[in-house]
Enzyme design. Sequence first.
Site, PDB file in Angstrom:
ATOM      1  N   HIS A  65       4.358   5.917  -6.251  1.00  0.00           N
ATOM      2  CA  HIS A  65       3.675   4.698  -6.728  1.00  0.00           C
ATOM      3  C   HIS A  65       2.217   4.691  -6.273  1.00  0.00           C
ATOM      4  CE1 HIS A  65       6.758   2.342  -8.687  1.00  0.00           C
ATOM      5  NE2 HIS A  65       7.543   2.293  -7.621  1.00  0.00           N
ATOM      6  N   HIS A  67       9.515   8.115  -3.502  1.00  0.00           N
ATOM      7  CA  HIS A  67       9.350   7.140  -4.583  1.00  0.00           C
ATOM      8  C   HIS A  67       8.132   6.254  -4.316  1.00  0.00           C
ATOM      9  CE1 HIS A  67      10.731   4.186  -7.628  1.00  0.00           C
ATOM     10  NE2 HIS A  67      10.252   3.306  -6.772  1.00  0.00           N
ATOM     11  N   GLU A  68       8.034   5.740  -3.102  1.00  0.00           N
ATOM     12  CA  GLU A  68       6.912   4.847  -2.767  1.00  0.00           C
ATOM     13  C   GLU A  68       5.582   5.601  -2.730  1.00  0.00           C
ATOM     14  OE1 GLU A  68       7.319   1.731  -3.002  1.00  0.00           O
ATOM     15  OE2 GLU A  68       9.494   1.828  -3.044  1.00  0.00           O
TER      16      GLU A  68
END
Length: 157
Positions: A33, A29-30
Amino acid sequence: MPGGRIVVYSGIIKKLNLTDAQLAAVMGHEIAHALREHSREQASTDQLKNIGIFAVATATGLGDLGASALNLASQYTISLPFSRSHETEADHIGTELMARAGYDPKEAVEVWVKMSKMSGGKVPEILSTHPSNESRIKDLKEIAAKLEPVYQAAKKG
């Protein structure tokens, strides 16, 4: 973070007792980003929003109070939905990254089940920068099902 740095606080690992696959979901997820440059995109959008608010307030003579009202309105109509869309996009890309790395994408769902159990008061989704836990769980279940073949191929290879 700006500049593409990725930070995962150890507290989330400990508090949620994350498995390796669940940590892969958080990291994916990070990473998503950073890959999509969401922090840079958010900064650009905020800058344009602020210029627009200033221009409208100045042109119409609204003053500080009017500018504050415009800022509040833009927060709920532009900024928060934009931020939630970034989170959803990072969930989708991050889950694909973890599946391609050989981690079961269903474990991304489990992260949010754990988060949901730990979260206290619930902020209505419309007032939040993030989708609700319930929305994320529902969405991630669908994504995990679609990514099952990717995960199975990664396990074989």
